[in-house]
Design a protein around this motif. Structure first.
Motif, short mmCIF file in Angstrom:
data_model
loop_
_atom_site.label_atom_id
_atom_site.label_comp_id
_atom_site.label_asym_id
_atom_site.label_seq_id
_atom_site.Cartn_x
_atom_site.Cartn_y
_atom_site.Cartn_z
N VAL A 284 0.86 -1.19 0.00
CA VAL A 284 0.00 0.00 0.00
C VAL A 284 0.90 1.24 0.00
O VAL A 284 1.82 1.33 0.81
CB VAL A 284 -0.93 0.03 1.22
N THR A 303 1.09 -6.39 -6.30
CA THR A 303 0.26 -5.25 -6.69
C THR A 303 0.61 -4.03 -5.84
O THR A 303 1.21 -4.15 -4.78
CB THR A 303 -1.24 -5.56 -6.51
N GLU A 305 -1.42 -0.93 -4.12
CA GLU A 305 -2.70 -0.33 -3.74
C GLU A 305 -2.43 1.11 -3.35
O GLU A 305 -1.70 1.39 -2.41
CB GLU A 305 -3.29 -1.10 -2.55
N ARG A 306 -3.00 2.08 -4.09
CA ARG A 306 -2.71 3.48 -3.85
C ARG A 306 -3.78 4.15 -2.99
O ARG A 306 -4.96 3.80 -3.06
CB ARG A 306 -2.58 4.24 -5.18
N THR A 307 -3.32 5.12 -2.17
CA THR A 307 -4.23 5.88 -1.31
C THR A 307 -3.95 7.37 -1.46
O THR A 307 -3.02 7.78 -2.16
CB THR A 307 -4.02 5.52 0.18
N ARG A 317 -5.87 1.83 4.97
CA ARG A 317 -6.05 0.86 3.88
C ARG A 317 -5.38 -0.46 4.21
O ARG A 317 -5.92 -1.53 3.89
CB ARG A 317 -5.49 1.44 2.59
N LEU A 321 -7.62 -3.89 4.32
CA LEU A 321 -7.45 -4.95 3.33
C LEU A 321 -6.48 -6.05 3.78
O LEU A 321 -6.31 -7.04 3.06
CB LEU A 321 -6.96 -4.35 2.01
N TYR A 323 -3.05 -5.82 4.43
CA TYR A 323 -1.65 -5.74 4.01
C TYR A 323 -0.76 -5.49 5.24
O TYR A 323 -1.19 -4.87 6.21
CB TYR A 323 -1.44 -4.60 3.01
#
Length: 449
Positions: A284, A303, A305-307, A317, A321, A323
């Motif tokens: 993230v 992957t 995951e952007r915030t 996040r 999720l 992470y």
């Protein structure tokens, strides 16, 4: 939600102007009342600080506030932000406080609050505290028999060092590594050198002579030139630079190249993937992380995951999720198996562990990808309405078309300054510069209209 005191990372501002003893007293009383739940036991708060001269003033005002509503106070002295978070939970405190303005210079200071779970407070809890700050709390103060007590805790430095060392395998040693460590004249000026020395490294320190005024001044993670110079001078294997409260870190390899938060997350992601330690196959990070980082992760089968920008959004996040690795390009890296906030020392130790495990030079291990050219410019603006102007919308759409498939754009109003930030990155630096300049020009014209 409009907030009068709390920003994205606690309360921060110029010492004795915004961050006054009066405000600190009220914050102590308000937070104490929110967390002083009804029960038979004594409630307690731990308070740490960095090395700013104003820390004494704010510390004693907070003590007065907390003890006046019946909370006991445990004073930690100068300690990193992640140490305060860890000790809040370890010492079964109801609340943790860090007095720091992070990477800002000494004129500023701030108050960061942690709940009993060692996480930064939710928006809802901060709003509850804000409501009480502006009220007359005289009727809710403790009686003479219920005043809180305050005392200094002597063994916290050793406790944090042992915690940091336990994040590594038992047989891990940094013997043979010559490390230049820049403590930013901040909170980790004692604990960080001791921890690395105990792990066997040869440690050369700079930024380890705080005088109340020199925190982050020409040293630390936001000013890496001093570290680069020292690494070259001492022919060191690696340089490590923390910020004022040690929740951020950047590194420098033996060639003097800076290793930012994106590169550090890439190092840890690859190492943890190989060791089966990633809770989920990804990382993230914020919208500001480099596209080269995202492509590198994809090559590893991971992957990104952007915030939104801000470590609190990264942590939210990660928790949502599942992470266990995330962070920001600035070097604020969250390793949630070990900490509830960024920990510069632990992050650096994880990177050094990867170097030792692979038996290669730092430049070979920690330069994981080639960053795409990235351009960031700020445009003075009275608000976000400029982004709604037709000429601005057209410039942004045209820019996105030019970068499609080979880059990206991020345009956002700053949360701390009256500016709009325009960031572009892509494979072709000339196109990136042209796109950013066109959007900035459109924004300037919209403001002038």
């Amino acid at each position: 939600m409009t907030r009068s005191y709390f920003g994205t990372d606690g309360i921060r501002g110029r010492a004795n102007q915004k961050i006054t003893p009066e405000l600190a007293l009220k914050v102590g009383q308000a937070a104490g009342l929110v967390f002083n739940r009804e029960s038979e036991r004594r409630h307690r708060v731990v308070i740490g600080k960095d090395t700013r001269l104003s820390g004494y003033m704010i510390e004693y005002a907070l003590v007065a506030g907390f003890t006046s509503v019946g909370m006991d106070v445990l004073l930690l002295g100068p300690m990193p932000t992640p140490a305060v978070a860890m000790l809040t939970r370890s010492m079964r405190a109801d609340l943790g406080v860090m007095i720091s303005a992070s990477h800002n210079l000494f004129e500023d200071n701030g108050i960061k609050l942690f709940g009993p779970d060692a996480f930064k407070l939710t928006d809802e809890t901060e709003a509850e505290i804000e409501k009480l700050i502006d009220r007359d709390l005289t009727s809710r103060l403790a009686g003479p028999q219920q005043f809180g007590r305050a005392k200094r805790v002597e063994d916290v430095r050793a406790r944090y060092i042992e915690y940091a060392k336990r994040t590594l395998p038992r047989n891990m040693s940094f013997e043979g590594l010559r490390v230049v460590l820049d403590c930013a004249n901040g909170a980790a000026y004692k604990v960080a050198p001791e921890a690395l020395w105990e792990l066997g490294a040869e440690v050369i320190t700079i930024g380890d002579q705080p005088d109340g005024f020199n925190i982050n001044r020409d040293v630390g993670s936001t000013a890496p030139q001093a570290l680069r110079d020292k690494v070259r001078e001492m022919r060191a294997d690696v340089g490590i630079a923390l910020d004022g409260d040690a929740d951020r870190v950047i590194m420098v390899d033996e060639l003097g190249h800076v290793i930012d938060g994106d590169q550090l997350m890439a190092v840890v992601a690859r190492s943890w993937r190989d060791d089966g330690l990633l809770a989920k196959p990804g990382v993230v990070a914020t919208i500001m992380s480099n596209l080269g980082f995202e492509r590198h992760l994809q090559g590893l089968g991971l992957t990104l995951e952007r915030t939104a920008v801000g470590d609190r959004y990264v942590i939210e996040r990660m928790r949502e999720l599942g992470y266990n690795l995330g962070g920001e390009q600035s070097g604020h890296v969250i390793l949630s198996d070990y900490s509830t906030t960024g920990d510069g020392l632990v992050t650096a130790m994880q990177a050094l562990a990867a170097v030792k495990k692979l038996g290669r030079r730092v430049s070979e291990v920690c330069r994981c990808f080639e960053p795409l050219p990235q351009v960031l410019k700020n445009v003075r603006a009275r608000g976000a309405k400029a982004l709604e102007q037709e000429r601005v919308i057209a410039a942004i759409e045209a820019g996105r078309r030019r970068l499609e498939g080979s880059g990206r754009l991020v345009i956002r109003p700053s949360g701390t300054e009256p500016v709009i930030r325009v960031m572009g990155e892509g494979d072709d630096p000339e196109i990136v510069v042209s796109v950013v300049d066109d959007i900035c020009d459109a924004l300037t014209r919209a403001e002038a209209a």
